[in-house]
Design a protein around this motif. Sequence first.
Motif, PDB file in Angstrom:
ATOM      1  N   LYS A  12       0.858  -1.193   0.000  1.00  0.00           N
ATOM      2  CA  LYS A  12       0.000   0.000   0.000  1.00  0.00           C
ATOM      3  C   LYS A  12       0.891   1.238   0.000  1.00  0.00           C
ATOM      4  N   LEU A  13       0.775   2.041  -1.042  1.00  0.00           N
ATOM      5  CA  LEU A  13       1.670   3.197  -1.200  1.00  0.00           C
ATOM      6  C   LEU A  13       1.113   4.483  -0.598  1.00  0.00           C
ATOM      7  N   LYS A  14      -0.145   4.486  -0.174  1.00  0.00           N
ATOM      8  CA  LYS A  14      -0.775   5.709   0.318  1.00  0.00           C
ATOM      9  C   LYS A  14       0.036   6.324   1.455  1.00  0.00           C
ATOM     10  N   ASP A  15       0.520   7.551   1.247  1.00  0.00           N
ATOM     11  CA  ASP A  15       1.268   8.324   2.249  1.00  0.00           C
ATOM     12  C   ASP A  15       2.582   7.668   2.672  1.00  0.00           C
ATOM     13  N   GLN A  16       3.117   6.793   1.830  1.00  0.00           N
ATOM     14  CA  GLN A  16       4.397   6.159   2.142  1.00  0.00           C
ATOM     15  C   GLN A  16       5.512   6.803   1.306  1.00  0.00           C
ATOM     16  N   VAL A  17       6.746   6.375   1.552  1.00  0.00           N
ATOM     17  CA  VAL A  17       7.913   6.899   0.832  1.00  0.00           C
ATOM     18  C   VAL A  17       8.459   5.802  -0.069  1.00  0.00           C
ATOM     19  N   VAL A  18       8.766   6.164  -1.297  1.00  0.00           N
ATOM     20  CA  VAL A  18       9.383   5.229  -2.249  1.00  0.00           C
ATOM     21  C   VAL A  18      10.739   5.771  -2.673  1.00  0.00           C
ATOM     22  N   ILE A  19      11.771   4.922  -2.581  1.00  0.00           N
ATOM     23  CA  ILE A  19      13.095   5.264  -3.086  1.00  0.00           C
ATOM     24  C   ILE A  19      13.442   4.270  -4.186  1.00  0.00           C
ATOM     25  N   ILE A  20      13.642   4.765  -5.391  1.00  0.00           N
ATOM     26  CA  ILE A  20      14.013   3.916  -6.534  1.00  0.00           C
ATOM     27  C   ILE A  20      15.478   4.159  -6.825  1.00  0.00           C
ATOM     28  N   ASP A  21      16.307   3.171  -6.528  1.00  0.00           N
ATOM     29  CA  ASP A  21      17.760   3.300  -6.720  1.00  0.00           C
ATOM     30  C   ASP A  21      18.155   2.724  -8.080  1.00  0.00           C
ATOM     31  N   GLU A  22      19.367   3.056  -8.513  1.00  0.00           N
ATOM     32  CA  GLU A  22      19.857   2.621  -9.836  1.00  0.00           C
ATOM     33  C   GLU A  22      18.804   2.955 -10.895  1.00  0.00           C
ATOM     34  N   ALA A  23      18.300   4.187 -10.836  1.00  0.00           N
ATOM     35  CA  ALA A  23      17.105   4.551 -11.614  1.00  0.00           C
ATOM     36  C   ALA A  23      17.435   5.169 -12.968  1.00  0.00           C
ATOM     37  N   HIS A  24      18.695   5.075 -13.404  1.00  0.00           N
ATOM     38  CA  HIS A  24      19.056   5.704 -14.690  1.00  0.00           C
ATOM     39  C   HIS A  24      18.249   5.122 -15.852  1.00  0.00           C
ATOM     40  N   ASN A  25      17.814   3.860 -15.724  1.00  0.00           N
ATOM     41  CA  ASN A  25      17.032   3.233 -16.801  1.00  0.00           C
ATOM     42  C   ASN A  25      15.569   3.029 -16.396  1.00  0.00           C
TER      43      ASN A  25
END
Length: 904
Positions: free
Chosen positions: A380-393
């Motif tokens: 559940k993403l509501k009001d959470q934090v997402v970190i996408i690493d190695e995101a160049h692609n």
Amino acid sequence: FPFPYTPYGIQERFMEALYGALEAGRVGIFESPTGTVRQRGGCGGGGGSSASHPVGFPWQGKSLSLICGALSWLRDLEEKKQQEEARLLEGLSPAEPARPGGAGTAGEPDWVTAFVQKKEERDKVDRLKEEQIRRKMREDRLEKIRHNVQLKYAAKRKRSEEDETKRLLQLSKEGLSQGAGADVLEQLDHNEEELILAEYESDEEKRVVSGLEGDDDDLEEEHVTKIYYCSRTHSQLSQFVREVQKSPFGKDTRLVSLGSRQNLCVNEEVQRLGALQLINDRCMEMQKNKHEKKSDEENEGKKRRVSRAICPFYSYEQMQFLRDEVLVEVKDIEQLVSLGRETKACPYYGSRYAIPAAQLVVLPYQMLLHEPTRTAAGIKLKDQVVIIDEAHNLIDTITCIHSAEVSGAQLCCAHSQLSQYMERYRKRLKAKNLMYIKQILYLLERFVAMLGGNVNQNPGCQAVSQTGTVLKSINDFLFQSQIDNINLFKVQRYCEKSLISRKLFGFVERYGGPATAVKTNKENQKLAGLQNFLLTLQQGSDKDSDPPVEAENDQLRTASPLMQIEGFLSALTNANQDGRVILNRQGTVGQSSLKFLLLNPAVHFAKVVEECRAVIIAGGTMQPVADFREQLLSCAGVDPARVVEFSCGHVIPPENILPIILCSGPSNQQLEFTYQTRDLPQMMDETGRILCNLCNVIPGGVVCFFPSYEYEKQVYTHWEKTGLLTCLATKKKIFQEPKKANQVEQVLVEYAKCIKRCSQAGGQMTGALLLSVVGGKMSEGINFSDDLGRCVIMVGMPYPNIKSPELQEKMAWLDKTMPRAAGQAPSRVLIENLCMKAVNQSIGRAIRHQKDFASILLLDHRYTRPAIFNKLPQWIRERTQVKPAFGSAFAELRKVRTSVLCTA
């Protein structure tokens, strides 16, 4: 910020910017090329001690900054929440009370407004009390497990007793079954019932997440504020978890690692299937059998039911125990699998039970970015934090996840398999099942017709009259293939719920091979057509084989093509404007294919940025960032004011890197590797002369990147003929990047051994030369640190093939939907960005820590153009020298070598 050592200035700035972005609810694009940072003495600012690790212990600079910055923010947020709760529970609510004598809200009397406000406050206090009780119970339970070893031994002893009981029961059954040969044969025949589709009740029935619909009250547990961290590969995620374990937060963070069934399944019978899709379907089928068991037992008196396979690891009690163990101590995927085997609990589902209470969830890209997978996992993403690493692609990743391709051979094979299945079990299948099977058969028939073939003939023998590539909008494809009257959403849902592809795979397993015995001669004749058809398909594919495919894909294509086709059907449910269908008609129908191309990845990213409190897109090399802003964030509806960018320099001193743009070679030949000029003998000769000169003065390893495998092979062959290869081999042993992934490790090991041997022995041979390919196996994720990469050379500019129909369609879509930037068409910007992203990733393989040093040579005068030059990473751009002639560049390289020798 708690840190395991005194952080560098750029790391402090990175953490401060990250903390600020999370606090303000921003969408951040963060670039940090620090690479591996060696530990320094002293203690960090927040109490993290470095005493437990030896000097020189390697830390991942960017990962550590992400961990300490993000978890510091989460710790502070939790403290603020608890303080706020305490104030409210003590009756010191910060909300302003209603003033007597004034007008009420929306014309209501004051006493009504006051009453409503008081009720809301009481309800909030009640909720807070419930949360406190739940939190206290969870913390007490975890603390008890953490400190009471006897609980673990008790659980282990109970499992041993259960195993012994099962073993004795099995022995009893075997004893009773002796002499009952007829019953055994009857049971073997009954096993075929597993292949028959269960009754499909209704399209509108409530959908329940597979495997999570049990009697678990904890699944209703409220999700605490958490950070979802995702990266591309299993190894990158494992590395990140190890960094968390070593960090100051390693002891107190509730972390759960999520992965695919392929990585987490501990049922050996299921694991033996190999292919991910087969593992998924078998797992879901075994769960379904478990949930149907109760109803089967109720009907036992009325009708004899067949016992179906149930996964012994899918035990609610044991998975609850595994959940608590996961939350007590940080574990990576390997440790989670070991725990699953030890506790006889499924790590795949047990880890999901831990999501609500977890503070940090580590998961692969696909699980977060694909909404159906995200929902099934209970994320559940509501009001959470997402970190996408190695995101160049990241853009390419989203595009690939939501694109799909099927060949004519797969379509014909699936049609034949499904037809044989329907004929064999027609009398046993319910009307709704038959209806959907006929719809799927019709879809397959029309898809093959669109490729110019007949589904009832061997695709390997049907020649295509009009070859070439045609692109169509989704609606045009549906109308022209005459399937616009079929509800693809319902068909997709039927495939998902009925597990028809799994049933079909079991059917082919049973009757598709030559060793299979069938009950009657009549049935043998019926199924012989399927066996012969599969055999001709295999022979046809062997005859016209392209480069070998991965074993998993090969197994899926031959065994269960319907699994691949389901992905294509799902892709066709995208909005008309967001994608295109590519009809690729080749020599035969079998070689031809249908492909869905997603043009607008933002449509699938929009929900992530809408629901989340904050999203951080991070990477070592994020330049050029225009693609992220325009193609992803702007199209996803993100307010430009919400977007924040942060880019920091490298930890190395300026004198440790020498980037050079070389405009001409030793014989004054201008360096311009366009498609028209790069094949000229004089260009390949000049490239060889440059490398010969460089290898004479540069010690250790030299990595040279070419735009493609074909061009690298062409240049290598030319050098062999002219003798330049012999010249290069006098100073460096030459290695070539292999095309096959399973050979990469061996080449890298031999390359490293050769460099080490040469540095120790001295003599004429000074190291090794590795000929690599941009976008290949060694241009991402490989660290050529220290002597492994003293010089990185980029031959030409790796522009993508603009004649590609897919790229042309993407360019046309961008020109139609995006505004012009600085006078340039969006399609032109796309081409330049794709080129420079590939360059930046490749040259970023060198310089991996503070004391590392290397030279970077860009062999093409076009790198000096402002639109190109400004897309280099800032820490490289500000140190780059432009050299019109080779002589001055060579002198600079000799200076670097002299200073290095003096330092040594």
